[in-house]
Design an enzyme around this catalytic site. Structure first.
Site, mmCIF file in Angstrom:
data_model
loop_
_atom_site.group_PDB
_atom_site.id
_atom_site.type_symbol
_atom_site.label_atom_id
_atom_site.label_comp_id
_atom_site.label_asym_id
_atom_site.label_seq_id
_atom_site.Cartn_x
_atom_site.Cartn_y
_atom_site.Cartn_z
ATOM 1 C CB SER A 28 -2.579 0.572 7.443
ATOM 2 O OG SER A 28 -2.288 1.706 8.192
ATOM 3 N NE ARG A 88 9.223 3.567 9.061
ATOM 4 C CZ ARG A 88 8.243 2.897 8.474
ATOM 5 N NH1 ARG A 88 7.089 3.496 8.254
ATOM 6 N NH2 ARG A 88 8.399 1.653 8.118
ATOM 7 C CG ASP A 120 -4.208 -1.693 15.035
ATOM 8 O OD1 ASP A 120 -3.755 -0.595 15.412
ATOM 9 O OD2 ASP A 120 -4.547 -1.933 13.867
ATOM 10 C CG HIS A 149 -1.377 -0.452 12.527
ATOM 11 N ND1 HIS A 149 -2.678 -0.652 12.142
ATOM 12 C CD2 HIS A 149 -0.769 0.190 11.494
ATOM 13 C CE1 HIS A 149 -2.850 -0.143 10.922
ATOM 14 N NE2 HIS A 149 -1.708 0.365 10.516
ATOM 15 C CG ASP A 150 4.015 -2.738 11.593
ATOM 16 O OD1 ASP A 150 3.320 -2.149 10.738
ATOM 17 O OD2 ASP A 150 5.201 -2.458 11.823
#
Lengths: 208, 402
Positions: free
Chosen positions: B168, B238, B334, B367-368
């Protein structure tokens, strides 16, 4: 571009012959590198800066996990990304017959590689001729086991056909050899018609 | 929030503030005579860089791997986080016997400039005013983060890196390292990233920033002086961000439309659904450990990242004449940094005939995924690092073991 597990149906011998043509310490690309066997041989025996392109992402991931430099890509469309003379050797092993535009691919290889090595199954082999002549069916051999409707190989050629293509794209044949069914090299002195008849595999070293 | 939870949050917040000023990490101080020259033209005079190291530096200093952390990460990559008490953020990848093997490599992870875990950032004291910088802190870029890391490495006497790795925002730093310090980087592993932040990504970041700035407790960025914390705004930021790190499929699998500790919807705005409760929890725990202004600066740095623009519109130019070995990694689900973005990087590298591997890993984790249990990612990194180490002549570690 590439038959799955292609190297399981190919003798390691022709890969060793290809590796033999590659000068040590050079920069090499293997287009359609499959399971990476040739890249591994090159790394082990020739100490080259080698990388590969492979169509199947699963194949790519396995190659990278084994420490080989490989990207997912398509010979038909992705060679344009490379600059002229990017490599000392551009290799197309057992792949040209599976490309959509063999002529375009060969021209691109000749552009990005100072020298080009192409190996392919010879469709002029007597077994194949015999199957069409006698059975009237599309040939199936141990090297080419696919049915006509599910084969990745869509552009077969004979040794003579390939020589004609080389002529068309102004490629010079520096070396050529034909292998018999056991992966043994046919005698250099054998006339072309005989090589085209007996050879099961052909390997060409080309320059511009 | 229950009383005990409030207490815990308060103590964690206290710990967050103290980490920003006096971190439990190695630190290097740079005086006014050794400023950091920033992309915006300013010079950051006196500043501090906090970092963690793992493993042993070999005699010729050739076994250094720099791990670059992501947007809300920190230098505690493989050791317990002093704020949360939880284990490091990438212990799956970094540690003894792990793909980034600390028995073999010397691993450095640096809190980025603008961060809030000890490296100078908006929560640090501005020497000119004696108060926290707040928005007086200069807007920094990915390039500035990398230049600060290079400054630290110079300070540590480390001339070259065996590898730079990160996901990232960390991946952006990897690319920047490889472009800016070609001769210092032997191998580079940019994961789940892009050579430029897209319009959609900027849009999501803007939502987050607006949420922070809309919180009255943000106080125009001066909340530290006023003893406040814009925790509501930062939590919303967040929450929005966290959605972009996951995938539709992963959320559906994990939560579906399941209700939270109830049998029916309440016809109200409580967290009826598990996914709501989960997001609220994510927001709440995040604000305890992260500085709101830092979040603004980090997101801005990513927004400004556009490597091609820095090289006359050609990404390939950024990598011209590189001899670095690259391993680019992306994940199928992602959507924040889709595979196409990685493919653009690979294409640019091909255009300069760089040595590049590219792996797209099938995953539903979004993405994580790079932070989570993805065996294929570990195999990729192991294989690539092993081959690169062989090329570099790093065959054995100091105990003589391969």
């Amino acid at each position: 571009m590439d038959a799955p597990n292609k190297h399981t149906t190919t003798s390691r011998v022709d890969l060793l012959l290809i590796a033999d043509m590659v000068d040590p310490g050079t920069r090499v690309i293997d287009v359609g590198c499959g399971d990476g066997m040739l890249l591994e041989i090159l790394a082990e025996t020739r100490d080259v800066d080698a990388r590969g392109i492979e169509l199947s992402q699963a194949g790519v991931n396995q190659c990278v996990a084994r420490g080989l430099s490989v990207i997912q890509g398509d010979a038909d469309s992705d060679l344009v990304n490379y600059p002229d003379d990017a490599f000392d050797f551009a290799i197309l092993s057992q792949t040209i017959q599976a490309t959509h535009r063999p002529r375009h691919v060969l021209e691109e290889l000749l552009r990005i590689g100072k020298r080009v090595i192409v190996s392919f199954p010879n469709f002029g082999n007597w077994r194949i001729r015999g199957q069409i002549l006698l059975r009237g069916r599309m040939p199936e051999t141990s090297n080419l086991p696919h049915k006509w409707y599910d084969t990745p190989n869509i552009h077969f050629c004979t040794i003579k056909d390939f020589l004609a293509l080389c002529d068309d794209v102004d490629a010079k044949v520096e070396r050529s050899l034909a292998l018999n069914a056991h992966g043994k090299r046919l005698s250099f002195s054998a006339p072309l018609f005989l090589q085209n008849l007996i050879g099961e595999q052909a390997v060409f070293l080309l320059t511009r | 929030m229950s009383k005990t939870l409030q207490k815990k949050a308060a103590s964690t917040s206290q710990s967050r503030l103290s980490q920003a000023v006096t971190p439990q990490s190695d630190v290097a101080h740079f005086g006014d005579d050794n400023p950091l020259v920033l992309d915006n033209g300013e010079r950051l005079g006196s500043h501090t860089i906090a970092y963690q190291t793992y493993g042993t530096l070999n005699d010729d200093k050739s076994n250094v791997i720099l791990v670059c952390h992501a947007l809300t990460g920190d230098q505690h990559v493989a050791s317990d986080n002093p704020v949360t008490g939880k284990s490091g953020w990438w212990t799956r990848m970094v540690g003894p016997g792990k793909p980034v093997d600390t028995d073999r490599f010397y691993v450095i992870c640096v809190n980025v400039i603008g961060g809030c875990m000890g490296t100078t950032g908006p929560a640090s004291q501005n020497p000119e005013t004696g108060k926290p910088y707040g928005l007086e802190f200069p807007v920094i870029t990915i390039g500035d983060m990398v230049r600060a890391q290079a400054q630290l490495l110079d300070h540590l006497g480390i001339a070259s890196l065996f590898c730079v790795i990160g996901g990232s925002m960390g991946g952006m730093q990897v690319l920047e390292w490889a472009a800016r310090y070609k001769e210092r980087v032997f191998a580079a592993i940019p994961i789940a990233c892009s050579a430029r932040h897209t319009s959609q990504n900027i849009a999501f970041h803007e939502v987050g920033r607006q949420a922070v700035m809309a919180d009255p407790d943000w106080c125009g960025g001066r909340y530290l002086e006023k003893g406040k914390n814009p925790h509501k705004g930062l939590a919303v930021a967040r929450m929005a961000g966290h959605i972009t790190y996951l995938s539709d499929e992963a959320l559906q699998q994990k939560f579906g439309r399941n209700l939270q500790n109830r049998d029916a919807v309440t016809f109200g705005f409580d967290a009826d659904f598990q996914v709501e409760s989960y997001l609220r929890h994510q927001g709440m725990t995040f604000v305890e450990r992260f500085d709101a202004n830092s979040y603004l600066y980090m997101t801005r740095a990513m927004d400004y990242f556009d490597m091609a623009a820095d090289h006359n519109g050609s990404l390939a130019e950024a990598f011209r004449d590189t001899e670095t070995r690259f391993c680019v990694v992306s994940f199928t689900s992602d959507w924040l940094f889709p595979t196409e973005e990685s493919r653009d990087i690979v294409q640019a590298l091909n255009a300069v005939a760089a040595n590049v591997s590219f792996v797209e890993i099938v995953s539903d984790k979004g993405h994580d995924a790079f932070l989570l249990d993805e065996p294929e990612l570990n195999e990729t990194i192991s294989g690539f690092l092993g081959a690169a180490a062989l090329k570099r002549g790093l065959v054995a570690n100091r105990d003589g073991q391969a």
